[in-house]
Design an enzyme around this catalytic site. Sequence first.
Site, PDB file in Angstrom:
ATOM      1  N   HIS A 196       0.858  -1.186   0.000  1.00  0.00           N
ATOM      2  CA  HIS A 196       0.000   0.000   0.000  1.00  0.00           C
ATOM      3  C   HIS A 196       0.890   1.231   0.000  1.00  0.00           C
ATOM      4  O   HIS A 196       1.855   1.296   0.749  1.00  0.00           O
ATOM      5  CB  HIS A 196      -0.881  -0.013   1.257  1.00  0.00           C
ATOM      6  N   CYS A 234      -3.710   2.564  -4.584  1.00  0.00           N
ATOM      7  CA  CYS A 234      -4.642   3.377  -3.783  1.00  0.00           C
ATOM      8  C   CYS A 234      -4.682   4.779  -4.377  1.00  0.00           C
ATOM      9  O   CYS A 234      -3.717   5.537  -4.254  1.00  0.00           O
ATOM     10  CB  CYS A 234      -4.193   3.400  -2.323  1.00  0.00           C
ATOM     11  N   HIS A 263      -7.640   0.348  -4.424  1.00  0.00           N
ATOM     12  CA  HIS A 263      -8.459   1.113  -3.471  1.00  0.00           C
ATOM     13  C   HIS A 263      -8.899   2.359  -4.224  1.00  0.00           C
ATOM     14  O   HIS A 263      -8.045   3.161  -4.614  1.00  0.00           O
ATOM     15  CB  HIS A 263      -7.615   1.572  -2.279  1.00  0.00           C
ATOM     16  N   ASP A 309     -12.822   2.865  -1.268  1.00  0.00           N
ATOM     17  CA  ASP A 309     -12.050   3.239  -0.089  1.00  0.00           C
ATOM     18  C   ASP A 309     -12.872   4.249   0.705  1.00  0.00           C
ATOM     19  O   ASP A 309     -14.069   4.416   0.454  1.00  0.00           O
ATOM     20  CB  ASP A 309     -10.681   3.750  -0.546  1.00  0.00           C
ATOM     21  N   HIS A 310     -12.234   4.909   1.629  1.00  0.00           N
ATOM     22  CA  HIS A 310     -12.924   5.801   2.571  1.00  0.00           C
ATOM     23  C   HIS A 310     -14.149   6.502   1.975  1.00  0.00           C
ATOM     24  O   HIS A 310     -14.067   7.086   0.893  1.00  0.00           O
ATOM     25  CB  HIS A 310     -11.985   6.911   3.034  1.00  0.00           C
ATOM     26  N   TYR A 323     -14.959   4.590   7.200  1.00  0.00           N
ATOM     27  CA  TYR A 323     -15.478   3.228   6.961  1.00  0.00           C
ATOM     28  C   TYR A 323     -16.936   3.033   7.388  1.00  0.00           C
ATOM     29  O   TYR A 323     -17.303   1.991   7.906  1.00  0.00           O
ATOM     30  CB  TYR A 323     -14.560   2.197   7.628  1.00  0.00           C
TER      31      TYR A 323
HETATM   32  C1  DNO Z   1      -6.649   3.227   5.625  1.00  0.00           C
HETATM   33  C2  DNO Z   1      -6.089   2.095   4.895  1.00  0.00           C
HETATM   34  C3  DNO Z   1      -4.719   1.738   5.396  1.00  0.00           C
HETATM   35  C4  DNO Z   1      -4.288   0.422   4.812  1.00  0.00           C
HETATM   36  C5  DNO Z   1      -2.896   0.035   5.182  1.00  0.00           C
HETATM   37  C6  DNO Z   1      -2.478  -1.219   4.477  1.00  0.00           C
HETATM   38  O1  DNO Z   1      -7.804   3.427   5.590  1.00  0.00           O
HETATM   39  O2  DNO Z   1      -6.074   2.315   3.538  1.00  0.00           O
HETATM   40  O3  DNO Z   1      -4.745   1.670   6.785  1.00  0.00           O
HETATM   41  O4  DNO Z   1      -5.131  -0.570   5.259  1.00  0.00           O
HETATM   42  O5  DNO Z   1      -1.983   1.038   4.889  1.00  0.00           O
HETATM   43  O6  DNO Z   1      -1.428  -1.778   5.147  1.00  0.00           O
END
Ligand code: DNO
Length: 348
Positions: A196, A234, A263, A309-310, A323
Amino acid sequence: MKLTFRWYGEDDSIKLDYIKQIPATSGVVTAVYDVPVGEKWKASSLERLKSLANAAGLQFEVVESIPVHEDIKLGKPTRDKYIENYIHNIRAVAAAGVKCVCYNFMPVFDWLRTTLKHQNPDGSNSLAYSHEDFLKVNPDELHLPGWDESYSPAELKQLLAEYAGVSHEKLFSNLVYFLNKVIPVCEECGVNMAIHPDDPPWDVFGLPRIISNESDLDALFAAVPSKANGLTFCTGSFGAGRGNDLVHMAGKYAAQGRIYFAHLRNVLYTDDTDSFAETGHLSADGSLDMAAIVRALVKNGFDGYVRPDHGRNIWGEDGKPGYGLFDRALGSAYINGLFEAIEKYGNR
Ligand code: DNO
């Protein structure tokens, strides 16, 4: 692509049945959360996660994360013991059917924001990073949203001091040392590692960060060429770096077969410095062209796991920062629409 959704296990207030109801979602992304970083995971914990997911009609093929112990990142003599435990965990997740492991190599802090509840004009709130607020943070007395409970002030001080001698080059060689041990096991078990990126993609508090841009990725894949050494693309993390050309990067690393997990989220640049706020997933809501990024992925053969993602807190939800259910579910529907349109008609 396979659309997935992050699920924080049995303590998550978002139930698997709800996740299953999000259109096109075929799997969950989860982890064992009750074992300290660096220790071994039990096969029974993984079997439980798998059977709960399967009972809800969902697959469990992606782990996020198996966290990397700081001693590995620091290159301390104790790292070998933690790498052995990591290898144990890779074998354990593979035995449960996992095919992709998301992890990061950021010292001390994973993601970093200056507020978890930035007020958006539409009444929603989301995570944000203000350059101005960041400059006000006193590194000797760190109070950081989302991190205050994770370390005691003394632990944090000690950890930061330990990193004082760790340059970018040193951190990178510690990553390569780690990968040279774990990648052969991944190859044997049919698991892909998906690093990531740094979030945000620049150094913080003098801590080095080494997975922030295209040249970092080129160096990583040159140092450890195995195809099991891959990437979590990401968009929000890379996208916070204004020098990163995400459409180009998505296409390039998809074509190289390095992207196993994506992501997808958007960020809005909120001033002329480094500040950004997380927005809804749509291209129109932020500074990233999500359609162009997805098109670059699809056209270059990406066929991996994807998750929204978020999300923001919307409709009165007060979810775990980033989340909650509602906005991520909207994100899923949007992402699925982009993929469907591009996969079916994008080449015409
Ligand atoms: C946050 C996530 C990160 C991710 C880590 C992977 O929301 O995208 O915490 O899980 O960096 O190791």
